[in-house]
Enzyme design. Structure first.
Site, PDB file in Angstrom:
ATOM      1  N   LYS A  55     -10.341   8.501   0.104  1.00 51.76           N
ATOM      2  CA  LYS A  55      -9.485   8.151  -1.042  1.00 51.76           C
ATOM      3  C   LYS A  55     -10.327   7.482  -2.122  1.00 51.76           C
ATOM      4  O   LYS A  55     -11.003   6.486  -1.850  1.00 51.76           O
ATOM      5  CB  LYS A  55      -8.347   7.234  -0.589  1.00 51.76           C
ATOM      6  N   ASN A  64      -8.671  -4.462  -4.539  1.00 53.24           N
ATOM      7  CA  ASN A  64      -8.263  -5.814  -4.155  1.00 53.24           C
ATOM      8  C   ASN A  64      -9.002  -6.409  -2.958  1.00 53.24           C
ATOM      9  O   ASN A  64      -8.678  -7.495  -2.505  1.00 53.24           O
ATOM     10  CB  ASN A  64      -6.758  -5.833  -3.880  1.00 53.24           C
ATOM     11  N   THR A  65      -9.954  -5.655  -2.409  1.00 50.10           N
ATOM     12  CA  THR A  65     -10.825  -6.186  -1.361  1.00 50.10           C
ATOM     13  C   THR A  65     -12.200  -6.300  -1.990  1.00 50.10           C
ATOM     14  O   THR A  65     -12.736  -5.297  -2.470  1.00 50.10           O
ATOM     15  CB  THR A  65     -10.851  -5.231  -0.140  1.00 50.10           C
ATOM     16  N   PHE A  80      -4.778  -5.584   1.349  1.00 52.09           N
ATOM     17  CA  PHE A  80      -4.581  -5.102   2.730  1.00 52.09           C
ATOM     18  C   PHE A  80      -3.931  -6.118   3.665  1.00 52.09           C
ATOM     19  O   PHE A  80      -4.456  -6.386   4.770  1.00 52.09           O
ATOM     20  CB  PHE A  80      -5.900  -4.672   3.380  1.00 52.09           C
ATOM     21  N   SER A 119      -9.632   0.684  -2.947  1.00 49.27           N
ATOM     22  CA  SER A 119      -8.714  -0.375  -3.363  1.00 49.27           C
ATOM     23  C   SER A 119      -9.496  -1.402  -4.170  1.00 49.27           C
ATOM     24  O   SER A 119     -10.594  -1.799  -3.776  1.00 49.27           O
ATOM     25  CB  SER A 119      -8.096  -1.048  -2.144  1.00 49.27           C
ATOM     26  N   ASN A 135      -6.450   6.137  -6.087  1.00 45.46           N
ATOM     27  CA  ASN A 135      -5.929   4.809  -5.833  1.00 45.46           C
ATOM     28  C   ASN A 135      -5.493   4.194  -7.175  1.00 45.46           C
ATOM     29  O   ASN A 135      -5.450   4.901  -8.186  1.00 45.46           O
ATOM     30  CB  ASN A 135      -7.015   3.956  -5.154  1.00 45.46           C
ATOM     31  N   ASN A 186      -0.571  -4.522  -8.358  1.00 44.70           N
ATOM     32  CA  ASN A 186      -0.614  -5.242  -7.084  1.00 44.70           C
ATOM     33  C   ASN A 186      -2.027  -5.712  -6.779  1.00 44.70           C
ATOM     34  O   ASN A 186      -3.006  -5.059  -7.115  1.00 44.70           O
ATOM     35  CB  ASN A 186      -0.054  -4.366  -5.942  1.00 44.70           C
TER      36      ASN A 186
HETATM   37  C1  LIG Z   1       2.172  -2.330  -3.783  1.00 51.79           C
HETATM   38  C2  LIG Z   1       1.137  -1.273  -3.513  1.00 51.79           C
HETATM   39  C3  LIG Z   1       0.363  -1.347  -2.354  1.00 51.79           C
HETATM   40  C4  LIG Z   1      -0.600  -0.372  -2.101  1.00 51.79           C
HETATM   41  N1  LIG Z   1      -1.335  -0.456  -0.947  1.00 51.79           N
HETATM   42  C5  LIG Z   1      -2.255   0.525  -0.678  1.00 51.79           C
HETATM   43  C6  LIG Z   1      -2.988   0.505   0.525  1.00 51.79           C
HETATM   44  O1  LIG Z   1      -2.819  -0.357   1.377  1.00 51.79           O
HETATM   45  N2  LIG Z   1      -3.902   1.495   0.721  1.00 51.79           N
HETATM   46  C7  LIG Z   1      -4.121   2.501  -0.184  1.00 51.79           C
HETATM   47  O2  LIG Z   1      -4.941   3.375   0.065  1.00 51.79           O
HETATM   48  N3  LIG Z   1      -3.405   2.550  -1.329  1.00 51.79           N
HETATM   49  C8  LIG Z   1      -2.490   1.597  -1.600  1.00 51.79           C
HETATM   50  N4  LIG Z   1      -1.764   1.650  -2.751  1.00 51.79           N
HETATM   51  C9  LIG Z   1      -2.047   2.741  -3.713  1.00 51.79           C
HETATM   52  C10 LIG Z   1      -1.081   3.908  -3.534  1.00 51.79           C
HETATM   53  O3  LIG Z   1      -1.218   4.502  -2.268  1.00 51.79           O
HETATM   54  C11 LIG Z   1      -1.329   4.960  -4.632  1.00 51.79           C
HETATM   55  O4  LIG Z   1      -2.634   5.495  -4.464  1.00 51.79           O
HETATM   56  C12 LIG Z   1      -1.225   4.401  -6.039  1.00 51.79           C
HETATM   57  O5  LIG Z   1      -0.207   3.437  -6.115  1.00 51.79           O
HETATM   58  C13 LIG Z   1      -0.914   5.489  -7.069  1.00 51.79           C
HETATM   59  O6  LIG Z   1       0.307   6.128  -6.779  1.00 51.79           O
HETATM   60  P1  LIG Z   1       1.692   5.742  -7.503  1.00 51.79           P
HETATM   61  O7  LIG Z   1       1.431   5.714  -8.982  1.00 51.79           O
HETATM   62  O8  LIG Z   1       2.653   6.804  -7.069  1.00 51.79           O
HETATM   63  O9  LIG Z   1       2.070   4.392  -7.008  1.00 51.79           O
HETATM   64  C14 LIG Z   1      -0.790   0.685  -3.022  1.00 51.79           C
HETATM   65  C15 LIG Z   1       0.006   0.753  -4.182  1.00 51.79           C
HETATM   66  C16 LIG Z   1       0.971  -0.197  -4.421  1.00 51.79           C
HETATM   67  C17 LIG Z   1       1.816  -0.092  -5.671  1.00 51.79           C
END
Ligand SMILES: Cc1cc2nc3c(=O)[nH]c(=O)nc-3n(C[C@H](O)[C@H](O)[C@H](O)COP(=O)(O)O)c2cc1C
Length: 368
Positions: free
Chosen positions: A229, A191-192, A120, A189, A258, A116
């Site tokens: 985080k 992406n910012t 945000f 993140s 993350n 992704n």
């Molecule tokens: C589509 C998507 C959006 C996410 N948005 C955020 C976010 O806004 N803030 C954040 O701290 N992590 C975000 N994450 C990261 C997740 O909270 C998590 O740390 C990461 O995906 C690893 O966990 P997973 O393998 O179970 O997905 C996002 C992940 C995905 C897949």
């Protein structure tokens, strides 16, 4: 079972669209009291062996919903019916923002990953507080012990220069403090633009010190624990810098991790997609980082482990590496809304097999 039938239909849609549809369905279910109660009966697993107390908060079980799933707090009541011990909302920024250009969420089906580059997208912190108000008003906060613990994850705005990032975070802390059971400072993140720079020695200490003093000066008796985080892409030296700052400023815990910018372990066709990779290809990498944090802090700093958890085995791997709590996101995409329930049952089974009094006895039992 039901999700197995629905999944092929959802997977025909663009991943972000499918996510919005799922979230809307969960929100709708949560808005109907009869359905909400039925969900709780179906998904809640109540057993003393799953309970824990972290930073003074009582968690009914170790499984949480990771940040990003419900960015604007529109489905809290429904998500609270899926068996989670905690829900992390956000990432929220001070002002509403659209995020990056579409398409920005992709499934990597061959290896159950997600990439992704959302950046945000959210309606801003004030809209979140308004949307979540019924949840607070109903006395459904985790603080009461009767509902999942509610974490609020905060990020700097896309256009905020790094030098002013601390102001963004402090203002956000002031706004959410009375509502949050715990607060997350998201500086990882990918992406910012430049956000991850906040993890470096040049910024980290000052940022965390400002956040903690803002939290300490907030009105009222309640003091929300603050977690940071972190990224799975840190070098050992960068991790050490963060842990020094965390120790000096008395941050309450770490969320690891993350998404990653690494593309190892996924088919080459996806390697060029922009954004952070999550799900199964991230699992080992995030577990490794959890183990490092646990070892380097002698097991005293609470760790929330997240990355590629899609089964009780994957959850136990994170717990044994040092995570006191865990979270899921991508696993829900592939396994559906019953995942927290399944993991809780699996952890209980393991407690039974080992004859332990609670899963917390397993935290950090596998060292490097
Ligand atoms: C589509 C998507 C959006 C996410 N948005 C955020 C976010 O806004 N803030 C954040 O701290 N992590 C975000 N994450 C990261 C997740 O909270 C998590 O740390 C990461 O995906 C690893 O966990 P997973 O393998 O179970 O997905 C996002 C992940 C995905 C897949």
């Amino acid at each position: 079972m039901i999700y197995r039938a629905v999944r092929p239909l959802l997977f025909r849609l663009d991943a972000e669209r499918a996510h919005h549809l799922s979230l809307r369905a969960i929100a709708l279910a949560g808005a109907i009291p009869l359905v909400r109660d039925a969900m709780r009966r179906l998904f809640d697993v109540r057993d003393a062996r799953l309970q824990t107390n972290i930073c003074g908060l009582e968690f009914t079980n170790p499984i949480g919903l990771a940040a990003g799933y419900d960015k604007n707090g529109t489905a809290i009541a429904g998500l609270a019916g899926l068996g989670f011990g905690h829900l992390e909302m956000g990432t929220l920024t001070l002002h509403p923002q659209f995020g990056n250009a579409l398409p920005r969420m992709h499934r990597v089906r061959e290896c159950e990953g997600v990439i992704n580059s959302l950046g945000f997208p959210n309606k801003g912190v004030d809209a979140f507080l308004a949307a979540a108000e019924p949840y607070f008003r109903d006395g459904q906060r985790g603080i009461t012990g009767s509902r999942p613990i509610l974490g609020i994850n905060l990020g700097k705005g896309k256009d905020t220069p790094l030098e002013q990032a601390a102001q963004d975070y402090c203002e956000l802390v002031r706004k959410v403090h009375s509502r949050a059971d715990y607060i997350v400072i998201n500086i990882s993140s990918p992406n910012t633009p430049e956000l991850r720079m906040l993890q470096t020695r040049a910024y980290i200490s000052e940022l965390l010190a400002a956040v903690i003093s803002t939290r300490n000066e907030a009105p009222g008796d309640h003091r929300s624990p603050v977690f940071v985080k972190i990224s799975p892409d840190l070098t050992d030296a960068e991790l050490d810098d963060i842990l020094v700052a965390v120790g000096a400023t008395r941050i309450d815990g770490i969320i690891a991790t993350n998404t990653t910018l690494e593309r190892r372990g996924i088919p080459v066709g996806y390697a060029g997609l922009k954004g952070g990779l999550s799900g199964a290809p991230l699992r080992a990498r995030s577990t490794e980082l959890i183990r490092k944090v646990y070892t380097r802090t002698n097991g005293v700093l609470p760790i929330i482990g997240v990355g590629g958890i899609d089964s009780p085995q994957a959850a136990l791997e994170k717990i044994r590496a040092g995570a006191s709590l865990i979270q899921i996101y991508s696993g829900m995409v592939y396994r559906g809304p019953g995942l927290a329930h399944q993991i809780n049952l699996g952890i209980l089974k393991e407690c039974q097999r080992l004859g332990v009094r609670g899963y917390t006895e397993l935290v950090g039992t596998v060292k490097i």
